[in-house]
Each structure stands twice: as C-alpha cells, then as structure tokens.
Enzyme design. Sequence first.
Site, PDB file in Angstrom:
ATOM      1  N   ASP A  62     -21.268   4.364  -5.301  1.00 20.58           N
ATOM      2  CA  ASP A  62     -19.961   5.011  -5.344  1.00 20.58           C
ATOM      3  C   ASP A  62     -19.171   4.474  -4.158  1.00 20.58           C
ATOM      4  O   ASP A  62     -19.552   4.705  -3.002  1.00 20.58           O
ATOM      5  CB  ASP A  62     -20.144   6.526  -5.252  1.00 20.58           C
ATOM      6  CG  ASP A  62     -18.833   7.302  -5.290  1.00 20.58           C
ATOM      7  OD1 ASP A  62     -17.765   6.695  -5.080  1.00 20.58           O
ATOM      8  OD2 ASP A  62     -18.893   8.525  -5.509  1.00 20.58           O
ATOM      9  N   TYR A 149      -1.358   5.573  -8.981  1.00 13.54           N
ATOM     10  CA  TYR A 149      -2.052   4.309  -9.254  1.00 13.54           C
ATOM     11  C   TYR A 149      -1.215   3.140  -8.739  1.00 13.54           C
ATOM     12  O   TYR A 149      -1.721   2.223  -8.084  1.00 13.54           O
ATOM     13  CB  TYR A 149      -2.301   4.177 -10.754  1.00 13.54           C
ATOM     14  CG  TYR A 149      -2.920   2.871 -11.177  1.00 13.54           C
ATOM     15  CD1 TYR A 149      -4.290   2.659 -11.073  1.00 13.54           C
ATOM     16  CD2 TYR A 149      -2.130   1.834 -11.692  1.00 13.54           C
ATOM     17  CE1 TYR A 149      -4.864   1.460 -11.469  1.00 13.54           C
ATOM     18  CE2 TYR A 149      -2.699   0.637 -12.093  1.00 13.54           C
ATOM     19  CZ  TYR A 149      -4.058   0.454 -11.975  1.00 13.54           C
ATOM     20  OH  TYR A 149      -4.624  -0.742 -12.357  1.00 13.54           O
TER      21      TYR A 149
END
Length: 251
Positions: A62, A149
Amino acid sequence: MFSGKVAIITGSAQGLGKAFSRVLLEQGGKVCLSDVNPNVLEKTYEEFKAEFADSVFSLPCDVTEKEQLREVFRRTKETFGRIDLVVNNAGIVHEVQWEKCIDINLNGTIRGTQLGLEYLRRDNGGNGGVILNMASLAGIFPVNYTPVYCATKHAIIGYTRSWALHPDAVNNGVRLVCLCPSFVDTDMIKMDDKSKYIGPDLAQSVLDKHGVMSIDKITQEFLNAIGDETNNGVSIAITKEGVKNIPSPRP
C-alpha cells in the site's frame, strides 16, 4: 533496451502497471510487481512467473504506508542487486474519498520518488536511472468532474519537473519524466461506480467525446520515455490524436 536492468512498478497487478511490467520482462528486464490487492497481484505474478521464471517477484504494498514501500525497494535491491527504473503508477479516482485520492496519487508518488532517488543516485551506490511518474492529461488541463484527481496530477507534474532540475538528480544520473495519457482502457475509467465523480454525467459525456485509447499505445510511449535519454522533466501528453512532449519550463 532494458535487458539486465531492474524495475519497481507500483500498481502493477493489472492495467497499465501490468502492461509496463510485461513489456520490460519481454525485453529481458527484471521486475518487482507491487500492488495493494494481494489476490490480483498473486494471479499476475503466477502468470509472469510461468513465462519469465526468476526475472519477476512480487510484494504486496500500500503506497500510503511508507514502511511497506520502503520494504519493496529493500527487497528488490536484495533480490536483483540493483534498481534502474521506478514507475510510480498506483492511483485512483475518487472525489468523495478525496483524502485517500491525495494520499495514493500524490503522497504515494512523492514517497516512491524519494526512495527512487535514494536507491538510484550514484553518490549513494546506485547506477543512475529513470523515475517515471504517472500523471494524466488531467495534470495539464482542468477537469470539472474530478477536481481533486486533477489537483493530484497537476502536483505530480510540478513535483517531477522540480526534481528533474535538482542537482542531486542531474549530477547523479537520474532522469525524471511524466506520462500524461487521456482515457485508457483500464478499470479506472469504468463507470460502474459513479459516486467517485462530481457529476458522473459530465464524466460520461467527455469519455464519449474523446474515446478510449488502447493500453498498447501507452505502453509504446512508456518505452519511448524511458529509452530517450534526452527526456528529463518532460511531460508526455498522449491522446487519440497523437503524442506531444511538453518540456519543463526553466525558471
């Protein structure tokens, strides 16, 4: 071009990361596959292991967990003896879980870049090499349905350009470059979860207008980017209409 060299690619269990890994393995390179999804990662690893034997290994990671990412670098150097290419590819689109979007897209890229510089730079025992950060056309132009984003991708371009000018990179044989594709045929653009957009109808209309590129097209530009030694600080915009190299402005 990549024979005998070693790459770390985050988010490489599927999509572009998997495609990048395959093309490097086909060229005789060695790859550490890394992904947050251990089940999909294991399937990809077994597929590649059957074809490329000991040229590939995998490690779940991760990118929001700095010690997990550091372990990927440590294990890759321990396994293959060197690192030549770092591809910070892991990313998501999610405007509701925006903190997570920032931590994966931007902070994960910063973590990967800093580790890449640590392992690649010649004054620290590295051989030089390339750090390729996945941005997006949304890093060049505004996008009204994914502002968070879009912000992460703008930031990635600025961060990459800035390191590309830094003497610690330039004098130690490390190049940094961004790929900036528009829509690519991966799971990221599937509209099955419309909650990740601010205005899913806007997203769908833009997708319908501009169309979707094949993964193969992006893979070819990926190879061009890492192979062209004049590319440093360049943002490579890739659309269905063509490819444009946008050099880094100099202060």
